[in-house]
Design a protein around this motif. Structure first.
Motif, PDB file in Angstrom:
ATOM      1  N   ASN A 154       0.857  -1.185   0.000  1.00  0.00           N
ATOM      2  CA  ASN A 154       0.000   0.000   0.000  1.00  0.00           C
ATOM      3  C   ASN A 154       0.892   1.234   0.000  1.00  0.00           C
ATOM      4  O   ASN A 154       1.787   1.359   0.838  1.00  0.00           O
ATOM      5  N   MET A 155       0.665   2.163  -0.934  1.00  0.00           N
ATOM      6  CA  MET A 155       1.490   3.372  -0.990  1.00  0.00           C
ATOM      7  C   MET A 155       0.666   4.637  -0.794  1.00  0.00           C
ATOM      8  O   MET A 155       1.098   5.730  -1.132  1.00  0.00           O
ATOM      9  N   ASP A 156      -0.512   4.500  -0.216  1.00  0.00           N
ATOM     10  CA  ASP A 156      -1.364   5.631   0.108  1.00  0.00           C
ATOM     11  C   ASP A 156      -0.847   6.277   1.387  1.00  0.00           C
ATOM     12  O   ASP A 156      -0.926   5.699   2.466  1.00  0.00           O
ATOM     13  N   SER A 157      -0.310   7.481   1.295  1.00  0.00           N
ATOM     14  CA  SER A 157       0.320   8.121   2.450  1.00  0.00           C
ATOM     15  C   SER A 157      -0.684   8.567   3.507  1.00  0.00           C
ATOM     16  O   SER A 157      -0.287   8.911   4.624  1.00  0.00           O
ATOM     17  N   GLN A 158      -1.970   8.563   3.188  1.00  0.00           N
ATOM     18  CA  GLN A 158      -2.984   8.944   4.172  1.00  0.00           C
ATOM     19  C   GLN A 158      -3.399   7.767   5.053  1.00  0.00           C
ATOM     20  O   GLN A 158      -3.948   7.961   6.135  1.00  0.00           O
ATOM     21  N   ILE A 159      -3.141   6.547   4.597  1.00  0.00           N
ATOM     22  CA  ILE A 159      -3.608   5.365   5.303  1.00  0.00           C
ATOM     23  C   ILE A 159      -2.923   5.131   6.652  1.00  0.00           C
ATOM     24  O   ILE A 159      -3.579   4.747   7.618  1.00  0.00           O
ATOM     25  N   PRO A 160      -1.586   5.321   6.801  1.00  0.00           N
ATOM     26  CA  PRO A 160      -0.971   5.062   8.106  1.00  0.00           C
ATOM     27  C   PRO A 160      -1.631   5.817   9.256  1.00  0.00           C
ATOM     28  O   PRO A 160      -1.871   5.239  10.321  1.00  0.00           O
ATOM     29  N   ASN A 161      -1.939   7.099   9.074  1.00  0.00           N
ATOM     30  CA  ASN A 161      -2.579   7.863  10.144  1.00  0.00           C
ATOM     31  C   ASN A 161      -3.975   7.336  10.451  1.00  0.00           C
ATOM     32  O   ASN A 161      -4.381   7.230  11.615  1.00  0.00           O
ATOM     33  N   ILE A 204       2.001  11.006  19.692  1.00  0.00           N
ATOM     34  CA  ILE A 204       2.354   9.917  18.788  1.00  0.00           C
ATOM     35  C   ILE A 204       2.599  10.477  17.393  1.00  0.00           C
ATOM     36  O   ILE A 204       1.744  11.167  16.841  1.00  0.00           O
ATOM     37  N   GLU A 205       3.757  10.203  16.848  1.00  0.00           N
ATOM     38  CA  GLU A 205       4.060  10.556  15.469  1.00  0.00           C
ATOM     39  C   GLU A 205       4.007   9.286  14.628  1.00  0.00           C
ATOM     40  O   GLU A 205       4.593   8.263  14.995  1.00  0.00           O
ATOM     41  N   VAL A 206       3.285   9.329  13.510  1.00  0.00           N
ATOM     42  CA  VAL A 206       3.081   8.160  12.665  1.00  0.00           C
ATOM     43  C   VAL A 206       3.859   8.340  11.363  1.00  0.00           C
ATOM     44  O   VAL A 206       3.796   9.397  10.737  1.00  0.00           O
ATOM     45  N   LYS A 207       4.574   7.305  10.961  1.00  0.00           N
ATOM     46  CA  LYS A 207       5.300   7.324   9.688  1.00  0.00           C
ATOM     47  C   LYS A 207       4.926   6.081   8.891  1.00  0.00           C
ATOM     48  O   LYS A 207       4.949   4.963   9.408  1.00  0.00           O
ATOM     49  N   GLY A 208       4.570   6.271   7.625  1.00  0.00           N
ATOM     50  CA  GLY A 208       4.301   5.158   6.743  1.00  0.00           C
ATOM     51  C   GLY A 208       5.585   4.660   6.105  1.00  0.00           C
ATOM     52  O   GLY A 208       6.434   5.454   5.696  1.00  0.00           O
ATOM     53  N   VAL A 209       5.744   3.338   6.017  1.00  0.00           N
ATOM     54  CA  VAL A 209       6.969   2.738   5.483  1.00  0.00           C
ATOM     55  C   VAL A 209       6.615   1.900   4.259  1.00  0.00           C
ATOM     56  O   VAL A 209       5.886   0.910   4.357  1.00  0.00           O
ATOM     57  N   THR A 210       7.128   2.292   3.096  1.00  0.00           N
ATOM     58  CA  THR A 210       6.888   1.551   1.857  1.00  0.00           C
ATOM     59  C   THR A 210       8.172   0.976   1.268  1.00  0.00           C
ATOM     60  O   THR A 210       8.112   0.214   0.307  1.00  0.00           O
ATOM     61  N   LEU A 247       5.352   5.647  15.798  1.00  0.00           N
ATOM     62  CA  LEU A 247       4.670   4.467  15.286  1.00  0.00           C
ATOM     63  C   LEU A 247       4.946   4.350  13.791  1.00  0.00           C
ATOM     64  O   LEU A 247       4.483   5.167  12.991  1.00  0.00           O
ATOM     65  N   LEU A 248       5.711   3.357  13.408  1.00  0.00           N
ATOM     66  CA  LEU A 248       6.056   3.112  12.017  1.00  0.00           C
ATOM     67  C   LEU A 248       5.091   2.072  11.466  1.00  0.00           C
ATOM     68  O   LEU A 248       5.090   0.918  11.900  1.00  0.00           O
ATOM     69  N   VAL A 249       4.252   2.496  10.529  1.00  0.00           N
ATOM     70  CA  VAL A 249       3.260   1.602   9.942  1.00  0.00           C
ATOM     71  C   VAL A 249       3.853   1.005   8.667  1.00  0.00           C
ATOM     72  O   VAL A 249       4.035   1.701   7.668  1.00  0.00           O
ATOM     73  N   ILE A 250       4.162  -0.282   8.715  1.00  0.00           N
ATOM     74  CA  ILE A 250       4.741  -0.984   7.568  1.00  0.00           C
ATOM     75  C   ILE A 250       3.613  -1.313   6.603  1.00  0.00           C
ATOM     76  O   ILE A 250       2.725  -2.089   6.929  1.00  0.00           O
ATOM     77  N   GLN A 251       3.643  -0.737   5.415  1.00  0.00           N
ATOM     78  CA  GLN A 251       2.511  -0.839   4.498  1.00  0.00           C
ATOM     79  C   GLN A 251       2.601  -2.059   3.588  1.00  0.00           C
ATOM     80  O   GLN A 251       2.297  -2.010   2.395  1.00  0.00           O
ATOM     81  N   MET A 252       3.029  -3.179   4.201  1.00  0.00           N
ATOM     82  CA  MET A 252       3.117  -4.451   3.486  1.00  0.00           C
ATOM     83  C   MET A 252       3.117  -5.549   4.543  1.00  0.00           C
ATOM     84  O   MET A 252       3.190  -5.282   5.739  1.00  0.00           O
ATOM     85  N   LYS A 253       3.070  -6.783   4.111  1.00  0.00           N
ATOM     86  CA  LYS A 253       3.010  -7.912   5.015  1.00  0.00           C
ATOM     87  C   LYS A 253       4.257  -8.768   4.909  1.00  0.00           C
ATOM     88  O   LYS A 253       4.837  -8.918   3.836  1.00  0.00           O
ATOM     89  N   GLY A 254       4.708  -9.313   6.060  1.00  0.00           N
ATOM     90  CA  GLY A 254       5.689 -10.387   6.044  1.00  0.00           C
ATOM     91  C   GLY A 254       7.149 -10.006   6.055  1.00  0.00           C
ATOM     92  O   GLY A 254       7.997 -10.858   5.798  1.00  0.00           O
ATOM     93  N   VAL A 255       7.510  -8.747   6.366  1.00  0.00           N
ATOM     94  CA  VAL A 255       8.932  -8.420   6.468  1.00  0.00           C
ATOM     95  C   VAL A 255       9.489  -8.967   7.776  1.00  0.00           C
ATOM     96  O   VAL A 255       8.751  -9.227   8.724  1.00  0.00           O
ATOM     97  N   ASP A 256      10.801  -9.142   7.824  1.00  0.00           N
ATOM     98  CA  ASP A 256      11.438  -9.717   9.016  1.00  0.00           C
ATOM     99  C   ASP A 256      11.642  -8.688  10.118  1.00  0.00           C
ATOM    100  O   ASP A 256      11.477  -8.987  11.296  1.00  0.00           O
ATOM    101  N   ARG A 257      12.020  -7.478   9.722  1.00  0.00           N
ATOM    102  CA  ARG A 257      12.299  -6.464  10.735  1.00  0.00           C
ATOM    103  C   ARG A 257      12.314  -5.087  10.094  1.00  0.00           C
ATOM    104  O   ARG A 257      12.242  -4.947   8.866  1.00  0.00           O
ATOM    105  N   PHE A 258      12.434  -4.070  10.942  1.00  0.00           N
ATOM    106  CA  PHE A 258      12.561  -2.689  10.491  1.00  0.00           C
ATOM    107  C   PHE A 258      13.935  -2.157  10.866  1.00  0.00           C
ATOM    108  O   PHE A 258      14.458  -2.450  11.952  1.00  0.00           O
TER     109      PHE A 258
END
Length: 288
Positions: A154-161, A204-210, A247-258
């Protein structure tokens, strides 16, 4: 030069006067791109310090929001409708892209002003949401990419918040019932969320991670002095008795770490480590 009276409407006036028009948009302010874009020169650039838990720009967009019947602080449900598949062709600027949909080339709005170069590759399968507003210049929003070898991102920058707001209100971060206020000003920053209850006061500061490579999610994908500033303000919050969260919102599934993206912006990684040592809660969750 320095202007001691630079605040409020005067700041808005500077932005409007300095904003440059974008190709494909004739009317301003525009509900998709606001007043255009405003170039901001980067003056400085710059271990694994964060944990990843399962389940969970240098361009300033000068936007005049005109949504009706919506009170300040009121949230919307995070839900997409009218999804269409397409093939990415190119991206003339940060706000629009050309996508082939059902054999026709469409100019679409990109809901992420970041670089996203590793995602938006010609021929890549993308997913778009069709707008319900017939008066829009572009009929579609590009919201998701099927990255080769990784799957949907997901690359929608509004979604993490929105995801963070719903998640926290549902009681997944704090055990007690809390009141959540979006876009709360503190000092020289405006944090994404302010949470309060009888037990706590927290910013809380939210950052989307793509960005992802080798099954590792990284942030940022471009140097972000604004991100460094937010981290320093979170440290200051702790010193004044508030709780502080990144809060780092990872906009994908299944990564090992950040991990912080050391190669792109070392200063952000170093400040992130300082924030953790100071007691700022660093959380990374996926949102799928």
């Amino acid at each position: 030069g320095n202007d001691p009276y630079l605040y409020g409407e005067k700041v808005k006036a500077y932005f409007r006067r300095g904003a440059r028009p974008l190709s494909g948009y004739e009317t301003y302010p525009n509900e998709e791109v606001g007043w255009g874009h405003f170039a901001w020169r980067i003056v400085s650039q710059g271990e694994n310090c964060c944990r990843y838990e399962e389940n969970m720009l240098w361009y300033i967009q000068c936007v005049k929001r005109t949504k009706k019947n919506r009170k300040r602080g009121q949230s919307e449900n995070m839900k997409y409708e009218h999804i269409t598949e397409g093939r990415f062709i190119d991206r003339p600027n940060r706000f629009i892209a050309h996508v082939e949909i059902n054999g026709q080339v469409e100019t679409v709005h990109v809901k992420n002003t970041g670089r996203c170069r590793e995602l938006l590759i010609p021929g890549t399968q993308v997913f778009l949401e069709k707008s319900s507003n017939p008066a829009r210049k572009t009929a579609y929003d590009l919201i998701c990419v099927n990255k080769k070898g990784r799957g949907l991102i997901n690359m929608d920058s509004q979604i993490p918040n929105k995801a963070a707001l719903e998640w926290i209100k549902a009681g997944h971060l704090f055990p007690e019932k809390v009141q959540v206020t979006p876009e709360k000003t503190y000092g020289n920053s405006r944090f994404d969320l302010y949470v309060c209850s009888e037990k706590r006061k927290a910013f809380i500061e939210v950052k989307g991670v793509t960005l992802e490579s080798d099954n590792i999610a990284r942030f940022p994908d471009a140097p972000t002095e604004r991100g460094v500033k937010h981290l320093k303000e979170l440290i200051h919050c702790m010193q004044e008795g508030y709780e502080a969260y990144l809060l780092l919102v990872i906009q994908m599934k299944g990564v090992d770490r950040f991990e912080p993206n050391w190669e792109t912006h070392r200063e952000f990684g170093e400040t992130l480590q300082e924030a953790k040592k100071a007691g700022v809660h660093i959380l990374a969750y996926d949102c799928w």
